[in-house]
Design a protein around this motif. Structure first.
Motif, short mmCIF file in Angstrom:
data_model
loop_
_atom_site.label_atom_id
_atom_site.label_comp_id
_atom_site.label_asym_id
_atom_site.label_seq_id
_atom_site.Cartn_x
_atom_site.Cartn_y
_atom_site.Cartn_z
N HIS A 147 80.09 4.76 82.99
CA HIS A 147 78.93 3.94 82.14
C HIS A 147 78.00 3.48 82.94
O HIS A 147 77.93 3.52 84.04
N CYS A 182 74.55 1.79 76.42
CA CYS A 182 75.04 2.35 77.85
C CYS A 182 74.16 3.44 78.12
O CYS A 182 73.72 4.22 77.18
N GLU A 184 74.55 5.73 80.52
CA GLU A 184 75.12 6.93 81.15
C GLU A 184 75.76 7.62 80.05
O GLU A 184 76.52 7.24 79.42
N TYR A 185 75.60 9.13 79.94
CA TYR A 185 76.07 9.88 78.97
C TYR A 185 77.63 9.86 79.37
O TYR A 185 77.95 10.18 80.36
N CYS A 186 78.27 9.29 78.34
CA CYS A 186 79.93 9.14 78.45
C CYS A 186 80.84 9.92 77.67
O CYS A 186 81.94 9.37 77.47
N HIS A 190 78.88 8.03 73.05
CA HIS A 190 77.91 7.36 74.07
C HIS A 190 76.81 6.59 73.08
O HIS A 190 76.61 5.42 73.43
N MET A 193 77.98 3.39 71.96
CA MET A 193 78.48 2.29 72.82
C MET A 193 77.38 1.26 73.14
O MET A 193 76.85 0.99 74.07
CU1 CUA Z 1 79.29 4.59 78.06
CU2 CUA Z 1 77.48 6.16 77.75
#
Ligand code: CUA
Length: 313
Positions: A147, A182, A184-186, A190, A193
């Motif tokens: 993340h 967030c 960062e693609y998670c 995402h 988040m």
């Molecule tokens: Cu955690 Cu995107």
């Protein structure tokens, strides 16, 4: 110096000590880029038109070089780049060097939520509360994928990974509530988040952190604390000695004879009923004094008390 930039770039309100410097260098780099794009393209187009081939037999001019121009376009950009680097490095170094007295807060990233734990154990999900004007250091770790913790208003962003702690720090300079992303693609959650950074006064922060309720304490500890707070010990001993009410020592699982002639095995539901409605099933011999009721007692408080009573064997 800070009356710059010439072109105002849309940025969120700056609320950290270095935000204005970050904005300044960012605007400067953007302005230089714009100047180069339009300057170089403009001159190129102008020259292409000005010196275009005008007839089929026009000879091409033989040009070797111009030492003055070449020196200028080498030296000037070099100085500009050195300046950009030095300025950026000074700010970057500050951003990577938390002061020793920083307030430390742990950040745990999960698919898909942020959890924060303050030094005394106080926990919160989604909402990060920090005191105004005090350096804060975040110690961050992911419990699954990568993340990235991003607060645009602070101009800070740092990856949060699984195998090491990463950190960032900042000093908030303005009260208010700011968006946490967030970055960062998670996974599919995402974009949801999110979190909010709440900058409050140092007094409010102290109150916030000290307000540790059932959420942060283990049920047993919470129950033990309530046991004292609600003065249960006034009537119930925990060591088997006689008192106004039945002793709680060894209570859980015990078979009690009731005033109405029935018996009951003490389990969670009996304890719950007896806390909520002490008159419902009175243990034989304890009719002299009525146990007070506790209106407004929560499920969490009851669960805590039960957990505590189970340990009094
Ligand atoms: Cu955690 Cu995107």
């Amino acid at each position: 110096m800070f009356s710059y930039p010439v072109i105002p770039y849309p940025m969120p309100e700056p609320v950290s000590t270095w935000a204005s410097q970050v904005d300044w260098i960012n605007a400067l780099i953007s302005d230089i880029s714009l100047f180069c794009i339009f300057g170089i393209t403009g001159v190129m187009v102008y020259l292409a038109v000005r010196y275009r081939r005008r007839s089929d037999h026009q000879p091409t001019a033989y040009i070797t070089h111009n030492a003055t121009i070449e020196t200028v376009w080498t030296v000037v950009p070099t100085l500009v780049v050195i300046y950009l680097f030095s300025y950026g490095f000074v700010v970057y170094r500050e951003m990577r060097t938390p002061p020793a007295n920083a307030l430390e807060i742990n950040v745990d990233a999960y698919k898909w939520r942020w959890e924060f734990q303050h030094s005394n154990g106080k926990k919160a999900t989604t909402e990060l509360v920090v005191p105004l004007g005090r350096p804060v250091r975040l110690i961050m770790k992911s419990h699954d994928v990568i993340h990235s913790f991003f607060v645009p208003a602070l101009r800070v962003k740092e990856d949060v990974v699984g195998h090491i702690y990463t950190y960032l720090w900042f000093t908030p300079t303005k009260l208010g509530e700011y968006q946490i992303f967030c970055a960062e693609y998670c996974g599919e959650g995402h974009s949801a988040m999110l979190g909010s950074l709440k900058v409050v006064s140092p007094e409010q922060y102290d109150d916030y952190v000290l307000d540790r309720t059932a959420v942060e304490l283990a049920p047993f500890d919470f129950g033990k604390k309530l046991f004292t707070e609600k003065a249960c010990l006034t009537c119930h001993s925990t060591d088997g000695s006689p008192a106004i009410g039945p002793t709680l020592k060894g209570l859980f699982g015990r078979k009690e004879n009731l005033e109405d002639g029935n018996t009951v095995v003490v389990d969670e539901n009996y304890l719950r009923e007896s806390i909520l409605n002490p008159e419902a099933k009175i243990v034989r011999g304890f009719t002299q004094t009525k146990m007070p009721q506790f209106p407004g007692i929560s499920d969490k408080e009851i669960a805590g008390l039960i957990a505590y009573m189970k340990t009094l064997s």
